[in-house]
Design an enzyme around this catalytic site. Structure first.
Site, PDB file in Angstrom:
ATOM      1  N   GLU A  32     -77.467 -26.152  48.120  1.00  0.00           N
ATOM      2  CA  GLU A  32     -77.826 -25.269  46.501  1.00  0.00           C
ATOM      3  C   GLU A  32     -77.965 -26.257  45.207  1.00  0.00           C
ATOM      4  OE1 GLU A  32     -78.650 -20.920  46.562  1.00  0.00           O
ATOM      5  OE2 GLU A  32     -77.016 -20.850  45.392  1.00  0.00           O
ATOM      6  N   TYR A 170     -78.536 -11.985  56.154  1.00  0.00           N
ATOM      7  CA  TYR A 170     -77.238 -11.000  55.767  1.00  0.00           C
ATOM      8  C   TYR A 170     -76.104 -10.754  56.981  1.00  0.00           C
ATOM      9  CZ  TYR A 170     -79.919 -10.534  52.342  1.00  0.00           C
ATOM     10  OH  TYR A 170     -80.516 -10.286  51.058  1.00  0.00           O
ATOM     11  N   GLN A 201     -76.709 -15.406  53.689  1.00  0.00           N
ATOM     12  CA  GLN A 201     -75.726 -15.223  52.180  1.00  0.00           C
ATOM     13  C   GLN A 201     -73.931 -14.810  52.572  1.00  0.00           C
ATOM     14  OE1 GLN A 201     -76.851 -14.905  49.927  1.00  0.00           O
ATOM     15  NE2 GLN A 201     -77.815 -12.862  49.050  1.00  0.00           N
TER      16      GLN A 201
END
Length: 325
Positions: A32, A170, A201
């Site tokens: 990322e 999640y 996440q």
């Protein structure tokens, strides 16, 4: 007279069925990045990009600010990645606070720039508690459906290709969710809307990813769930991330990092903890690994060096040949 049938498969004279040799499937690798906020940050980012490019990741995700606050810089970074590197960008896109018409324009712009991967996210709600503007999309599943609609309208321009759509998952309960079971139902709804994969996440305990995988598969989620890991080397960053995400960091790890004698020992402890976390996720069945770099490459590459990821063999391109010549 019919022409003879020609078989392209060698005959098997053993009498046993032909079996494909078993081998470890390749593991997806991605990073990322976020658009720089200054000229100095841009210089640092591009040093990181060149280092990460050498590892031949499958894609790099480019973040998108709340309500598209950094839209122009995100598009600029994506465009430059495509023009100057061999990296494939996965563009983040948030829907909260954006109208359907505005989102159609953004998706169209991304497709026109050659983007073929989008990470569809709801985005953060307004911090001041103000209501979401009327007419804006409220959920990530709605954004997934919108992207698929735009894709369908432009299928001829895409050469009948398919846009890869990712969503969030999640490992621990979403701060706004009533339960982990509800999170799985939301993930299942995003899959039904057309999502191809999910990136988690951050999480700090190995069992959190394994438990997510078990719950999701039992509920009917079949898309890949890629674990998102961050180099666990900075006490400040771990605490700040815990404040923003509501995910409690590993207290024992924090204590070890804080008691480290120097920066080198802190890095060694944090890198090993990250490697252990990633290996546990891979052992649980993860099909890829997504590394949150914070636009820094050193610790991310230290983690990668310690992992034995089965990666696809790619032919050298012109840029690769220039690097090794």
């Amino acid at each position: 007279m019919s022409p003879p049938v020609v078989s392209l498969t060698p005959p098997d004279t053993s009498g046993s069925p032909v079996r494909v040799p078993a081998s470890a499937p390749p593991v997806a690798l991605s990073y990322e990045l976020f658009p720089p906020r200054s000229a100095a940050a841009e210089h640092t980012l591009w040093s990181t990009i060149r280092e990460l490019e050498a590892t031949a990741p499958d894609y790099v995700s480019v973040t998108y600010g709340a309500s598209g606050s950094n839209h122009d810089t995100a598009i600029d970074l994506i465009t430059r990645l495509q023009r100057e590197t061999l990296l494939r960008p996965l563009a983040h896109l948030t829907c909260v606070g954006n109208s359907e018409a505005a989102l159609v324009d953004v998706v169209t712009q991304l497709l026109d720039h050659g983007v073929r991967g989008i990470l569809a996210l709801r985005g953060d709600l307004p911090r001041d508690g103000s209501p979401i503007p009327a007419g804006s999309l409220a959920y990530a599943r709605d954004l997934v459906e919108l992207i698929r609609q735009v894709e369908q309208q432009r299928s001829a321009l895409l050469c009948a290709g398919k846009v890869a759509i990712g969503v969030a998952a999640y490992p621990t309960r979403h701060p706004e969710s009533p339960s982990e079971a509800h999170d799985i139902e939301v993930l299942l709804a995003k899959q039904r809307a057309g999502a191809d994969f999910a990136i988690t996440q951050v999480f700090f305990h190995p069992e959190q990813y394994a438990n997510l995988l078990v719950r999701a598969r039992r509920a009917g989620v079949t898309i890949p769930l890629i674990p998102g890991v961050m180099p666990l080397t900075s006490v400040r960053r771990l605490k700040r991330l815990a404040e923003l995400s509501g995910v409690a960091p590993h207290e024992e790890l924090l204590d070890r990092l804080e008691r480290a004698g120097d920066a080198a020992e802190q890095q060694r402890i944090g890198v090993q903890a990250t490697v252990d976390l990633a290996n546990a996720a891979l052992d649980a069945g993860a099909q890829g690994l997504h590394i949150y770099t914070f636009n820094e490459h050193r610790h991310a590459l230290d983690v990668l060096d310690r992992l034995s990821l089965p990666r696809p063999k790619r032919p050298l391109h012109s840029r690769d040949e220039a690097m090794v010549s």
